[in-house]
Every structure is written in structure tokens, then in C-alpha cells.
Design an enzyme around this catalytic site. Structure first.
Site, PDB file in Angstrom:
ATOM      1  N   GLU A 110       1.505   6.897  -5.815  1.00  0.00           N
ATOM      2  CA  GLU A 110       2.695   7.042  -6.429  1.00  0.00           C
ATOM      3  C   GLU A 110       2.617   6.889  -8.081  1.00  0.00           C
ATOM      4  OE1 GLU A 110       4.556   7.922  -4.303  1.00  0.00           O
ATOM      5  OE2 GLU A 110       5.465   6.222  -2.977  1.00  0.00           O
ATOM      6  N   HIS A 121      -2.673  -0.726  -1.925  1.00  0.00           N
ATOM      7  CA  HIS A 121      -2.745  -0.009  -0.766  1.00  0.00           C
ATOM      8  C   HIS A 121      -3.159  -1.020   0.447  1.00  0.00           C
ATOM      9  CE1 HIS A 121      -2.754   3.484   1.978  1.00  0.00           C
ATOM     10  NE2 HIS A 121      -2.033   3.826   1.236  1.00  0.00           N
TER      11      HIS A 121
HETATM   12  N1  ACO Z   1       1.000  -5.636  -7.796  1.00  0.00           N
HETATM   13  C1  ACO Z   1       0.579  -6.934  -7.875  1.00  0.00           C
HETATM   14  N2  ACO Z   1       0.306  -7.504  -6.784  1.00  0.00           N
HETATM   15  C2  ACO Z   1      -0.362  -7.054  -5.648  1.00  0.00           C
HETATM   16  C3  ACO Z   1       0.081  -5.487  -5.753  1.00  0.00           C
HETATM   17  C4  ACO Z   1       0.820  -4.910  -6.699  1.00  0.00           C
HETATM   18  N3  ACO Z   1       0.946  -3.571  -6.702  1.00  0.00           N
HETATM   19  N4  ACO Z   1      -0.373  -4.970  -4.311  1.00  0.00           N
HETATM   20  C5  ACO Z   1      -0.919  -6.137  -3.743  1.00  0.00           C
HETATM   21  N5  ACO Z   1      -0.621  -7.331  -4.525  1.00  0.00           N
HETATM   22  C6  ACO Z   1      -0.872  -8.650  -4.135  1.00  0.00           C
HETATM   23  C7  ACO Z   1      -0.108  -9.209  -3.261  1.00  0.00           C
HETATM   24  O1  ACO Z   1       0.906  -9.790  -3.933  1.00  0.00           O
HETATM   25  C8  ACO Z   1      -0.867 -10.001  -2.396  1.00  0.00           C
HETATM   26  O2  ACO Z   1      -1.044 -11.418  -3.072  1.00  0.00           O
HETATM   27  P1  ACO Z   1      -0.601 -12.774  -2.230  1.00  0.00           P
HETATM   28  O3  ACO Z   1      -1.476 -12.667  -1.186  1.00  0.00           O
HETATM   29  O4  ACO Z   1      -0.697 -13.657  -3.363  1.00  0.00           O
HETATM   30  O5  ACO Z   1       0.887 -12.351  -1.806  1.00  0.00           O
HETATM   31  C9  ACO Z   1      -2.296  -9.310  -2.346  1.00  0.00           C
HETATM   32  O6  ACO Z   1      -2.154  -8.316  -3.363  1.00  0.00           O
HETATM   33  C10 ACO Z   1      -2.685  -8.439  -1.214  1.00  0.00           C
HETATM   34  O7  ACO Z   1      -1.309  -7.678  -1.164  1.00  0.00           O
HETATM   35  P2  ACO Z   1      -0.826  -7.488   0.396  1.00  0.00           P
HETATM   36  O8  ACO Z   1       0.595  -7.436   0.561  1.00  0.00           O
HETATM   37  O9  ACO Z   1      -1.872  -7.858   1.514  1.00  0.00           O
HETATM   38  O10 ACO Z   1      -1.088  -5.820   0.523  1.00  0.00           O
HETATM   39  P3  ACO Z   1      -0.617  -4.872   1.481  1.00  0.00           P
HETATM   40  O11 ACO Z   1      -1.715  -4.147   1.854  1.00  0.00           O
HETATM   41  O12 ACO Z   1       0.337  -5.043   2.311  1.00  0.00           O
HETATM   42  O13 ACO Z   1       0.313  -3.897   0.662  1.00  0.00           O
HETATM   43  C11 ACO Z   1       1.219  -2.402  -0.805  1.00  0.00           C
HETATM   44  C12 ACO Z   1       0.347  -2.598   0.111  1.00  0.00           C
HETATM   45  C13 ACO Z   1       2.606  -2.694   0.104  1.00  0.00           C
HETATM   46  C14 ACO Z   1       1.259  -0.696  -1.252  1.00  0.00           C
HETATM   47  C15 ACO Z   1       1.361  -3.225  -1.853  1.00  0.00           C
HETATM   48  O14 ACO Z   1      -0.048  -2.903  -2.526  1.00  0.00           O
HETATM   49  C16 ACO Z   1       2.382  -2.963  -3.037  1.00  0.00           C
HETATM   50  O15 ACO Z   1       3.685  -3.405  -2.966  1.00  0.00           O
HETATM   51  N6  ACO Z   1       2.372  -1.915  -3.904  1.00  0.00           N
HETATM   52  C17 ACO Z   1       3.262  -1.640  -4.978  1.00  0.00           C
HETATM   53  C18 ACO Z   1       4.390  -0.835  -4.329  1.00  0.00           C
HETATM   54  C19 ACO Z   1       3.694   0.687  -4.100  1.00  0.00           C
HETATM   55  O16 ACO Z   1       2.837   1.055  -5.041  1.00  0.00           O
HETATM   56  N7  ACO Z   1       3.844   1.476  -2.946  1.00  0.00           N
HETATM   57  C20 ACO Z   1       3.597   2.495  -2.745  1.00  0.00           C
HETATM   58  C21 ACO Z   1       2.396   2.443  -1.687  1.00  0.00           C
HETATM   59  S1  ACO Z   1       1.501   3.874  -1.433  1.00  0.00           S
HETATM   60  C22 ACO Z   1       2.409   4.778  -0.212  1.00  0.00           C
HETATM   61  O17 ACO Z   1       3.141   4.053   0.710  1.00  0.00           O
HETATM   62  C23 ACO Z   1       2.807   6.104  -0.273  1.00  0.00           C
END
Ligand code: ACO
Length: 354
Positions: free
Chosen positions: A297, A242
Site C-alpha cells: 500500500e 503484513h
Molecule cells: N504499525 C505499527 N505497529 C504494527 C503495524 C504497523 N503498521 N503492523 C503491525 N504492528 C504491530 C501490531 O500492533 C502488533 O503489536 P501488538 O501485538 O503489540 O498489538 C504486532 O505488530 C503484530 O501485529 P499483528 O496485528 O499480529 O499483525 P497482523 O499480521 O495481524 O496485521 C496488518 C497485519 C493488518 C497488515 C497490520 O500490519 C497493519 O495494521 N498494517 C497497517 C495497515 C496496512 O498497511 N494495511 C494494508 C495491508 S496490505 C493489504 O492488505 C493489501
């Protein structure tokens, strides 16, 4: 400069507060655990609207009447949308509503997804649409319009879900709605912006893929191997991570508690909890410096499956709840009278000299 606007405060709001460090969501002065499973969606909509949109004397009755209005206005045109995916058809049908700013406009927008998603699902299956019953609660009527009759357990679970997702600070879809409202466009335009932003899998499109993941893991038989391979391929595990929460998303626990009350989920819940534990372990090993916890989610997927929605409708059901927040935020933004207009930094070549 934060490209994703990570730490930028772009609005002042009295609607909700997301404390990512403590894992706390407050909606108009009430912690989520005081509302989820205790207040109805209509009550929380009234809470969000209070002081921004004049409230009708009897909110459940007004919402019921609004469901009837939406059904009457959109039903003749729904067959034209039969070839679209259910979410896109719902968005197109919402665009049919007047783009006003009155209480009636606000209530019809809040009512619309709960009417349209069941109607469009039934249309896709070649079954007759079921007209709203304005005497029922909002969640109970949505369950009934889906064709599941009067089912108190399912209605209670859906009500808890709608309340849980009704508002959540300046998330991407709410920000989109506020940007549109800041131009003094109507509430329907703002809600359409929210619907567009919610659709993507990084925001509201994750719960369907959560179930796909659980099914694939069950078929493969080895959760750790499956999840480790996915992460090694650079895939994101749906339902985890998140932007704001650095601890567990409080909505995950509210929904897990609601799921546990549904008899339909017994097997699925145990399976999901086992996968969740392994996924958190895999994510810790993958990114030791970054807290990647369960988000809303993951248990949304289980709850909506148990209530009886097919997975292609999950994002639309998210909109059923979040639309209350979008409408309240749109009104709050419009009342500031301030256009949202940030700047970009030009990083290409300068003008070519003549
Ligand atoms: N699985 C694996 N790796 C992850 C995940 C995940 N679910 N979430 C973040 N990471 C990793 C990223 O790949 C990133 O690594 P990198 O720097 O090597 O690329 C690192 O953790 C940091 O991630 P960010 O992109 O900075 O996280 P951000 O805060 O932008 O993203 C998000 C948040 C979009 C929710 C992300 O965690 C994600 O894509 N989750 C999966 C999709 C999901 O569950 N979406 C629903 C969110 S809840 C809502 O909106 C209602």
C-alpha cells in the site's frame, strides 16, 4: 485455535502462491517480476481465468465490449448514488449487474470498477461522464475515462498496478468471495463480498491514509518525531506490516519501480523513500522481535496519486485489479462443490435450567 485463522489452509488453489518467508508472489506459475510491467491486465486476467472460465477469442476486445456494456447498464442509475462515497457508490452499482456465472458475467464484473470509478468521480465533480472506448487497453481507457486523455505513461503505470494486485492468495477479500461462491451464489454476489472486505483500512483501505501520513509528516517537518509519537500512541503506520510476509512485500518493489518511471512523482518519491527508511527504523525499535516491513500500500499511494486518482478513490482502484482474482477464485471454489462452513466455539454461559 487461531482466532485470525493465521495458519489455517482453507482452500487449494492453482491461482497464486504467497511465500511470506522468501517474499515471493507467484501468479499461475509466473513470479510477479515476470508479469508486472510486462504483461497487460487483460493478459493476466486471461491467465487467471484459464481453465475456470471459458476465454473469449480476443480478450482485450471482449474486455472493451464489457466496459461498454457496464457503462450502458449502470449509467442511467448512477445519479441515484451521487450522495454516497465513491467506493460505496461503486459497490452499489456493481450490485446492479446480473448474478450469473457465464463468461459474459465474469468479464462485466472485471470491467466494472474501471468504468464506475472514473464515472462516479466525474459525476461528483459535476463533469460529464466519459463513455468507454472499447478499442483501448483496459488501463489506458480507465485513464481516459478519468478525463486525462491518452497518456501512455499513466496508462502503463496503472496497468502495472492492476497486474501487481490482481491476485494474492487467500487474503481477506478473496476468502470472503470464496465463502460466498461456495454457497453456489453467482459471481456478482462473490465480488460484492470481496468489495465489502477490501474496504477496511487493515486490508485495502490503507493507501489513502498513507498519503495523509506523508502530508502530515511534511507539515510537521520531523519524520522521526512524528512516526515515534504515532507508534507510542498505539497507532499502526499505514503501508507497513503484513500477515504473511516476514520480509519485504515484493509488490512494494514492483510498484516503486513503476512510480519511478512517472515524471509526476519525482519530489514525492524522494520524500516517501526518506519517510519509509525512518518508519522501518521506528518499527524495528518498537517491535524488535517482529518483522514489520513495507507493504504494497505504501507505493500504491504514490503511484495512484501520480496517475491522477484522488485519494478517496484508491481502494476502488485496488478493486479494479483484485476483481480479476476474486472472479477466478469464486469460480475455482464453486467448481469444488464444497460449502465453506467452519465452526465456532461457544464461550458464553450454558443454557439456563428451566
Ligand atoms: N504499525 C505499527 N505497529 C504494527 C503495524 C504497523 N503498521 N503492523 C503491525 N504492528 C504491530 C501490531 O500492533 C502488533 O503489536 P501488538 O501485538 O503489540 O498489538 C504486532 O505488530 C503484530 O501485529 P499483528 O496485528 O499480529 O499483525 P497482523 O499480521 O495481524 O496485521 C496488518 C497485519 C493488518 C497488515 C497490520 O500490519 C497493519 O495494521 N498494517 C497497517 C495497515 C496496512 O498497511 N494495511 C494494508 C495491508 S496490505 C493489504 O492488505 C493489501
Amino acid at each position: 485455535m487461531a482466532i485470525g485463522l493465521d495458519d489455517v489452509v482453507a482452500a487449494e488453489t492453482m491461482l497464486s502462491d504467497v511465500d511470506g518467508a522468501r517474499g515471493q508472489l507467484v501468479i499461475r506459475g509466473h513470479r510477479l517480476d515476470e508479469l508486472a510491467g510486462r504483461a497487460s491486465f487483460e493478459q493476466v486476467t486471461a491467465l487467471l481465468f484459464d481453465g475456470l472460465i471459458p476465454l473469449p477469442a480476443a480478450m482485450p476486445a471482449a474486455m472493451g465490449a464489457a466496459r461498454g456494456e457496464v457503462f450502458g447498464r449502470t449509467r442511467p442509475l448512477l445519479p441515484l448514488l451521487a450522495d454516497l462515497p465513491v467506493y460505496d457508490a461503486m459497490r452499489a452499482a456493481v450490485a446492479l449487474l446480473a448474478d450469473g456465472t457465464e463468461t459474459e458475467d465474469a468479464l462485466m464484473l472485471v470491467a466494472a470498477p474501471a468504468v464506475l470509478i472514473p464515472a462516479l468521480l466525474r459525476q461528483a465533480e459535476g463533469r460529464d461522464m466519459i463513455a468507454p472506448d472499447p478499442t483501448l487497453g483496459h488501463a489506458a481507457d480507465a485513464v481516459r475515462m478519468l478525463g486525462l486523455g491518452r497518456d501512455a505513461a499513466r496508462a502503463a503505470a496503472l496497468d502495472t498496478y492492476l497486474v501487481t494486485v490482481s491476485d494474492h492468495g487467500l487474503n481477506a477479500s478473496t476468502f470472503a468471495a470464496r465463502v460466498v461462491a461456495s454457497t453456489a451464489a453467482g459471481l456478482t454476489s462473490a465480488v460484492l463480498a470481496g468489495l465489502g472486505a477490501l474496504k477496511g483500512p487493515l486490508h485495502g483501505g490503507a493507501p489513502g491514509p498513507v498519503l495523509d501520513m506523508l502530508d502530515a509528516i511534511a507539515a510537521a517537518g520531523d519524520a522521526r518525531a512524528w512516526l515515534s509519537r504515532a507508534v507510542a500512541r498505539g497507532e499502526r503506520l499505514m503501508g507497513f506490516g503484513h500477515r504473511i510476509y516476514r520480509v519485504r512485500d515484493p509488490r512494494a518493489d514492483a510498484l516503486k519501480a513503476a512510480v519511478a518511471l512517472l515524471p509526476q512523482t519525482a519530489g514525492r518519491l524522494a520524500e516517501a523513500q526518506a519517510v519509509e527508511a525512518v518508519a522501518l527504523d521506528v518499527l524495528r525499535a518498537h517491535r524488535p522481535g517482529r518483522v514489520l516491513e513495507t507493504n504494497v500500500e505504501f507505493y500504491t499511494a504514490l503511484l495512484l496519486e501520480a496517475v491522477g486518482f484522488p485519494r478517496e478513490a484508491f481502494t476502488g482502484v485496488f478493486a479494479m485489479g483484485r476483481v480479476a482474482g476474486w472472479v477466478a477464485h469464486a469460480r475455482e471454489q464453486a467448481l469444488t462443490g464444497r460449502l465453506i462452513r467452519p465452526q465456532s466455539r461457544y464461550v458464553a454461559h450454558p443454557p439456563v435450567a428451566a
